[in-house]
Design an enzyme around this catalytic site. Structure first.
Site, PDB file in Angstrom:
ATOM      1  N   ARG A 116      10.816  26.341  -0.769  1.00  0.00           N
ATOM      2  CA  ARG A 116       9.356  26.223  -0.726  1.00  0.00           C
ATOM      3  C   ARG A 116       8.723  26.634  -2.054  1.00  0.00           C
ATOM      4  NH1 ARG A 116       4.652  28.817   0.380  1.00  0.00           N
ATOM      5  NH2 ARG A 116       3.100  27.584   1.496  1.00  0.00           N
TER       6      ARG A 116
ATOM      7  N   LEU B 251      -9.752   4.838   3.197  1.00  0.00           N
ATOM      8  CA  LEU B 251      -8.478   4.135   3.073  1.00  0.00           C
ATOM      9  C   LEU B 251      -8.754   2.637   2.927  1.00  0.00           C
ATOM     10  CD1 LEU B 251      -5.350   4.570   3.277  1.00  0.00           C
ATOM     11  CD2 LEU B 251      -5.572   3.698   5.601  1.00  0.00           C
TER      12      LEU B 251
ATOM     13  N   LYS C 175      -2.542   7.337   1.700  1.00  0.00           N
ATOM     14  CA  LYS C 175      -2.310   7.422   3.152  1.00  0.00           C
ATOM     15  C   LYS C 175      -1.417   8.623   3.463  1.00  0.00           C
ATOM     16  CE  LYS C 175      -1.645   4.301   7.054  1.00  0.00           C
ATOM     17  NZ  LYS C 175      -2.714   4.849   7.861  1.00  0.00           N
TER      18      LYS C 175
ATOM     19  N   GLU D  65     -15.691   6.371   7.280  1.00  0.00           N
ATOM     20  CA  GLU D  65     -14.840   5.503   8.117  1.00  0.00           C
ATOM     21  C   GLU D  65     -14.562   6.214   9.430  1.00  0.00           C
ATOM     22  OE1 GLU D  65     -10.960   4.963   6.192  1.00  0.00           O
ATOM     23  OE2 GLU D  65     -11.148   6.946   5.307  1.00  0.00           O
TER      24      GLU D  65
ATOM     25  N   ARG E 195       0.841  -1.214   0.000  1.00  0.00           N
ATOM     26  CA  ARG E 195       0.000   0.000   0.000  1.00  0.00           C
ATOM     27  C   ARG E 195       0.868   1.253   0.000  1.00  0.00           C
ATOM     28  NH1 ARG E 195      -4.219   0.697   4.794  1.00  0.00           N
ATOM     29  NH2 ARG E 195      -2.295   1.118   5.917  1.00  0.00           N
TER      30      ARG E 195
END
Ligand code: PMP
Length: 285
Positions: A100, A204, A147, A179, A52
């Site tokens: 940045r 997820l 994730k 979830e 994953r």
């Protein structure tokens, strides 16, 4: 006692582990993570976690900092150096340090940080009592299958739950549960079927979820993968959550309404037992 943590090729005492202020994980939450549980010093379902991780990295066009075998070797080394018997290994990959700029830098080297955390997983007292959840609006971004380390919305959900005297929050899109703040959510309906949201961008793809659905199928319990409403949850015979760090935990109250008898239900209890049995048998040492 100070832990030994892993940062970009070095094992260091936690007080000496440092990451650049220009790291894009720090500036943009430009990173992904995985949490694998450790039981009896062994990694549980780790290969699927690392697969994953590969999918999260691909979705963000981020380079892997090491291959799966190398990452697993570092995980085992952290277990060894920290004498970890039960707990978890956290791993985080960020795009690395660069000036940045919103665009992905062409040159940055990905950062890999890993550490262990000791935690009671098998004897989690919440397994015996069950947990209380409240429902909150799901205000996260729309790629929850990645994730991402951008976890402020789940932190807010968890704090709302705490303030309401509950243990956790179930997030809701419209009137349907997506979830939990850091876990997958399930109900058991009055026919005894497990209902949990289908995979897609909304949730997820939990590694524990996959194992639990396989165990449910092997046990002859029907699973419906579809969205379920808050009303269905309130009226459920049973409810539970799954994640690597909690395995399976029964839910005994939702929004102040008692679920079933207000004690852990038989399906959740059975699946927790079966998962623990299977995890210990098939884990990698
Ligand atoms: N959903 C979310 C939002 C999560 O953060 C987690 C745990 N990281 C899960 C589900 C459960 O996934 P897993 O079983 O792989 O731990």
């Amino acid at each position: 006692m100070s832990r030994t943590v892993y940062v970009n090729g070095s094992y260091l005492p936690e007080s000496e582990a440092k990451i650049s202020v220009f790291d894009r994980g720090f500036l943009f939450a430009d990173g992904v993570y995985e949490v694998t549980s450790v039981i009896q010093g062994k990694l549980i379902d780790n290969r699927r976690h690392l697969q994953r991780l590969g999918r999260s990295l691909d979705a963000l066009e981020m380079h892997a900092p090491a291959d799966i075998d190398e990452i697993e070797r570092i995980q085992h080394e952290l277990i060894r150096r920290n004498s970890l018997d039960e707990g978890l290994i956290y791993l985080q990959v960020t795009r690395g340090a660069a000036d940045r700029d919103f665009s992905y830098p062409a040159q940055a080297e990905p950062s890999l940080v890993m550490f262990s955390q000791s935690k009671e997983i098998l004897r989690n007292p919440l397994a015996a009592t069950g947990i209380k959840v409240i429902t909150v609006a799901d205000i996260r971004w729309l790629r929850r299958d990645i994730k991402s380390i951008g976890l402020l919305a789940p932190c807010m959900a968890k704090m709302a739950a705490k303030k309401a005297g509950a243990d956790d929050a179930w997030m809701v899109d419209g009137d349907r549960i997506t979830e939990g703040s850091s876990n997958n959510a399930y109900i058991v309906d009055h026919e005894g079927n497990i209902v949990t949201r289908q995979l897609g961008h909304d949730i997820l793809s939990g590694i524990t979820r996959r194992a639990i659905l396989e165990l449910a199928a092997a046990t002859g319990i029907d699973v419906q993968e579809r969205p379920f409403t808050i009303d269905e949850a309130h009226a459920a015979r049973e409810a539970f959550i799954t994640s690597a760090s909690t395995l399976v935990l029964p839910v005994v109250e939702i929004d102040g309404r008692t679920i079933g008898e207000g004690t852990p239900g038989p399906v959740a209890k059975r699946l927790r037992e079966l998962y623990i049995e299977m995890a210990i048998q098939s884990s990698s040492s």
